[in-house]
Design an enzyme around this catalytic site. Structure first.
Site, PDB file in Angstrom:
ATOM      1  CB  CYS A   2      -0.904   0.010   1.238  1.00 13.31           C
ATOM      2  SG  CYS A   2      -1.889  -1.495   1.426  1.00 13.31           S
ATOM      3  NE  ARG A  50      -6.808  -3.795   1.643  1.00 17.86           N
ATOM      4  CZ  ARG A  50      -7.779  -4.690   1.810  1.00 17.86           C
ATOM      5  NH1 ARG A  50      -9.019  -4.342   1.568  1.00 17.86           N
ATOM      6  NH2 ARG A  50      -7.495  -5.899   2.244  1.00 17.86           N
ATOM      7  CG  LEU A  51      -1.770  -4.108  -4.396  1.00 16.25           C
ATOM      8  CD1 LEU A  51      -2.513  -3.898  -5.703  1.00 16.25           C
ATOM      9  CD2 LEU A  51      -0.276  -4.262  -4.664  1.00 16.25           C
ATOM     10  CB  VAL A  53      -2.160  -8.701  -1.005  1.00 13.85           C
ATOM     11  CG1 VAL A  53      -1.447 -10.045  -0.980  1.00 13.85           C
ATOM     12  CG2 VAL A  53      -1.543  -7.816  -2.085  1.00 13.85           C
ATOM     13  CD  GLU A  79       1.116  -8.719   2.363  1.00 14.02           C
ATOM     14  OE1 GLU A  79       0.581  -9.424   3.254  1.00 14.02           O
ATOM     15  OE2 GLU A  79       0.463  -8.125   1.476  1.00 14.02           O
ATOM     16  CG  ASP A 102      -0.976  -8.442   6.894  1.00 16.02           C
ATOM     17  OD1 ASP A 102      -1.936  -7.836   6.387  1.00 16.02           O
ATOM     18  OD2 ASP A 102       0.169  -8.400   6.418  1.00 16.02           O
ATOM     19  CB  SER A 377      12.103 -10.464  -6.790  1.00 20.89           C
ATOM     20  OG  SER A 377      13.349 -10.002  -7.232  1.00 20.89           O
ATOM     21  N   GLY A 378      14.423 -12.682  -6.518  1.00 19.20           N
ATOM     22  CA  GLY A 378      15.670 -13.122  -5.898  1.00 19.20           C
ATOM     23  C   GLY A 378      16.563 -11.998  -5.430  1.00 19.20           C
TER      24      GLY A 378
END
Length: 614
Positions: A2, A50-51, A53, A79, A102, A377-378
Site C-alpha cells: 500500500c 490500498r493494494l 492482497v 506483509e 494482517d 524476486s531473488g
C-alpha cells in the site's frame, strides 16, 4: 502492499485540512489502486491507498480499534508473514478479530505489546499507529528496509509518507536540495546514504528503526541490527540450516488471496525461488506456477561477455522453464520504450536512480501486473552471500571506498567547478565510507581477512542492498505490483552474516554455501552457473538514443542541469570511443549509456519537480 501518508500537528484540529490529506493520499494512488481511505482525529491525520492482497473485503485502512477509553488507528504498508501465529497467540490472550488480514493482527499486537511488538514480527513493513492513551504516533520500518518511510519535521508539524511525493504535496515541504543532496545524487548515488532523503527537509527512517512522535518531540531508535557472533555449525549443518530457512520463508511469502508469480532470470537466486515455489504449488494443489523473464530486442545479436555478465540468460531461462514446467511469460522491450521509461522511473523514485536498470524494471513490472498482483524476486542474495565480483578482487577489497564507486574523482570531474567546491565530493564520500565502516559490529578473534570480508558484507547489506530494494519497491509499486523478497528474511540474513567467508565460498565458488544448500533443488548446471546480474540492453541504438537525448539537453540553455555539470567534459565523453562502453552502472566507472541516461534523468527531475538548489 500500500501507500501511507499523513501529518500530525499539535494544538490544531486537522479536520479543516481534509482536502490537503486527500491530495497527499491521492499522490500515492499508484501504490494502492484498489481502495482509498482517510482518518482525522484532532491533531492526527492519516491517509491510505490500498493494494488488496489479503482479505480484500475487510482490510480497509486506516483501521481503528478501541480498548477501554483508548483509540488506536493504523496506516500500514507491507506483509506480516507470521500473522497466523500471532493471531493464535492474541486469541489465546483474549483478543477477538473482525477480519482475516494482517493489518488487524499488527494493530492488536501493538495494543498488547506496545513497541515491543516489533521483536515478534516477521515481515516487510512501514507503519504508523496513533495511540490516544499515550497521545503519540508510533512509527516503524522493517529490519532490512524493504518497505520505505520518509518524514519531515518542520516547526510544529510532522509529515510522513511512503514516498517523497506525498510529503512534497504538503505546503510546508519544499523541493529544496542542498550540498549534501547533490553529493548523494552525483557522488554517492545510486547507493544513497541510509536516512538521507536527498531533499533538504526530508529524511528517511532507517531500516530496523522505530520512532515516536509526541508533544515532547521526536525520538528515533534502532530496534534491530546485525549482531556478530561465532558461527558454530560446520559446512554440512550450515547448508542444511540455510535450506530449512529458505524453504520456510519462501512458503510463508507465497501465501496470498490473489495470484502470485515468480521472476525468473535463469540464475541461481531466482531459479531457486522459482523451484521452491513450483514445488509448493504442486504439493498444495495450486496448479502451475507462473514465471516471468525480461529481455531486449536484438540482445542476442549484440551481447558481449564481461566480468559482470559472463553469459546470456535466455538459454538458462528455457532450461528452468522446462525443468519446472511453469507457465512462462517472455517479456521483451525495444529501445524507444526503454528511453521513454527513464522519465517514468524518475517519477516513481522522486529522484534520479539507476537509469535504464530502473526503467526496464518499471516496464517489466507493468507487464507482469497484467497477469499477477504479487511476485517473488531473488533480490539481495548477492549482497548477503557475497556474489558480486567486488567480494573476490583484492584491489576492490582494499580500495578504501565503496567498491561499486571506486572512481569518485572521475565522477567529481563531471561537475562544474563551483559545485565541486561547494559540495567537496571526495571529502563527502570519504566521510560516508568511514561512517559505514565504523558501524560494523566487530567479532573478537577474527583474522584480518575475515574482518575485511565482514566489512565488505556490511557495506553491501546496509548501503548497496537498500538501493536495490528501494528500486524494486518503487518500480513495482508504481504500477500496483507487490514484489516480495524472500532472501531478506531477517532470520536468514542474521544467520548468513556470521557464516565465515571460507564456508560462504564453499567449494571455492562465490555463494558456494548457498549452492550446496540448494543441491537437489536445482539442476547441477544451473546450480553452478556463474553469476549474471539483472539483464541490460546491449543494443547500440540505445546508446545513440540516450547520447542524443543528453546532447539536446546540453544544447538547451534553459536546462536546469547545466549549472551543475561541466558540459564540455560531458561533450568530450560523448564524442569519444569510450562512450560505447557497456560497463554496468554500479561498476567502478560511470560511463557510456548509463552516464548519458542518468544525467537526462537528473535534468528531468530538476525540471519536473521544480527543484531549488541552495
Amino acid at each position: 502492499m500500500c501507500g501511507i501518508t499523513g501529518f500530525i500537528q499539535w494544538n490544531r484540529d486537522l479536520t479543516q485540512d481534509s482536502e490537503l490529506l486527500l491530495e497527499m493520499t491521492e499522490s500515492l494512488g499508484h501504490r494502492g489502486p484498489d481502495a482509498s481511505g482517510t482518518w482525522i482525529s484532532g491533531p492526527c491525520a492519516f491517509g491510505h491507498r490500498r493494494l488488496s492482497v489479503m482479505d480484500p473485503e475487510n482490510g480497509a485502512q486506516p483501521m481503528i480499534t478501541y480498548q477501554e477509553d483508548s483509540v488506536y488507528s493504523i496506516v500500514y504498508n507491507g506483509e506480516i508473514y507470521n500473522a497466523p501465529e500471532l493471531r493464535r497467540e492474541l486469541i489465546h490472550r483474549g483478543y477477538h478479530f473482525r477480519t482475516h488480514c494482517d493489518t488487524e493482527v499488527l494493530l492488536q499486537s501493538y495494543v498488547e505489546w506496545g513497541p515491543d511488538c516489533l521483536d515478534r514480527l516477521n515481515g516487510i513493513f512501514a507503519f504508523g499507529i496513533w495511540d490516544s492513551m499515550k497521545e503519540h504516533v508510533f512509527f516503524a520500518r522493517d529490519r532490512l528496509g524493504v518497505k520505505p518511510l520518509f518524514y519531515s519535521h518542520i516547526e510544529d508539524t510532522f509529515i510522513f509518507g511512503s514516498e517523497p511525493k506525498a510529503l512534497l504535496a504538503h505546503p510546508k515541504v519544499e523541493p529544496v536540495v542542498g550540498a549534501e543532496g547533490l553529493a548523494e545524487i552525483f557522488i554517492v548515488g545510486p547507493a544513497r546514504t541510509p536516512g538521507h532523503g536527498v531533499y533538504e527537509s526530508i529524511k528517511e527512517l532507517r531500516a530496523g528503526h522505530a520512532m515516536i512522535y509526541s508533544r515532547s518531540g521526536l525520538k528515533t531508535y534502532a530496534y534491530w541490527s546485525l549482531e556478530s557472533a561465532p558461527h558454530e555449525d560446520d559446512a554440512e549443518h550450515t547448508a542444511s540450516r540455510l535450506r530449512e530457512l529458505l524453504q520456510d520463508t519462501a512458503e510463508r511469502q507465497l501465501i496470498s488471496d490473489v495470484p502470485v508469480c515468480s521472476l525468473l532470470s535463469g540464475g541461481l537466486d531466482s531459479s531457486a525461488l522459482s523451484a521452491l515455489a513450483a514445488d509448493y504449488y504442486n504439493r498444495t494443489g495450486q496448479g502451475q506456477m507462473s514465471t516471468y523473464s525480461v529481455d531486449y530486442v536484438d540482445n542476442d545479436r549484440h551481447f558481449k561477455t564481461h566480468s559482470f555478465q559472463p553469459d546470456a540468460d535466455t538459454p538458462w531461462i528455457k532450461r528452468m522453464v522446462e525443468e519446472l514446467n511453469t507457465d512462462h511469460h517472455w517479456i521483451q522491450f525495444d529501445t524507444p520504450e526503454l528511453v521513454e521509461s527513464l522519465y517514468a522511473s524518475t517519477q516513481a523514485r522522486d529522484m534520479p536512480g539507476m537509469a535504464d536498470v530502473d526503467g526496464s524494471l518499471y516496464l517489466f513490472c507493468k507487464e507482469i501486473k497484467k497477469g499477477a498482483t504479487v511476485a517473488i524476486s531473488g533480490e539481495a542474495a548477492d549482497e548477503i552471500f557475497g556474489g558480486y565480483p567486488w567480494f573476490h578482487r583484492e584491489e576492490l577489497l582494499n580500495s578504501g571506498t565503496f567498491p561499486w564507486s571506486t572512481a569518485p574523482d572521475m565522477r567529481a570531474s563531471l561537475l562544474s567547478p563551483e559545485i565541486r567546491e561547494w559540495i567537496s565530493p571526495l571529502d563527502y564520500i570519504g566521510d560516508r565510507y568511514s561512517q559505514a565502516v565504523a558501524e560494523v559490529p566487530k567479532l573478537d578473534g577474527e583474522t584480518k581477512q575475515q574482518a575485511k570480508m565482514r566489512v565488505m558484507s556490511y557495506l553491501n547489506i546496509t548501503r548497496f542492498m537498500p538501493t536495490l530494494l528501494d528500486r524494486k519497491d518503487r518500480m513495482s509499486m508504481a504500477v500496483g505490483l507487490e514484489v516480495r523478497v524472500p532472501y531478506c528474511d531477517h532470520r536468514l540474513v542474521q544467520y548468513v552474516w556470521n557464516i565465515p567467508w571460507e564456508i560462504k565460498t564453499f567449494g571455492g565458488r562465490e555463494k558456494g554455501i548457498l549452492r550446496k544448500a540448494l543441491e537437489g533443488v536445482l539442476p547441477e548446471d544451473v546450480l553452478y552457473r556463474k553469476k549474471s546480474p539483472y539483464p541490460k540492453t546491449h543494443n547500440p541504438s540505445y546508446l545513440a538514443a540516450v547520447k542524443q537525448q543528453l546532447l539536446d539537453i546540453l544544447d538547451d540553455p534553459t536546462s536546469p542541469l547545466l549549472p551543475l555539470i561541466d558540459a564540455s567534459k560531458i561533450r568530450e565523453i560523448a564524442s569519444s570511443e569510450g562512450a560505447s562502453s557497456h560497463l554496468p552502472w554500479f561498476g567502478q566507472l560511470m560511463s557510456g549509456p548509463q552516464l548519458f541516461a542518468y544525467l537526462s534523468q537528473v535534468n528531468a527531475w530538476l525540471k519536473n519537480y521544480h527543484v531549488t538548489i541552495r
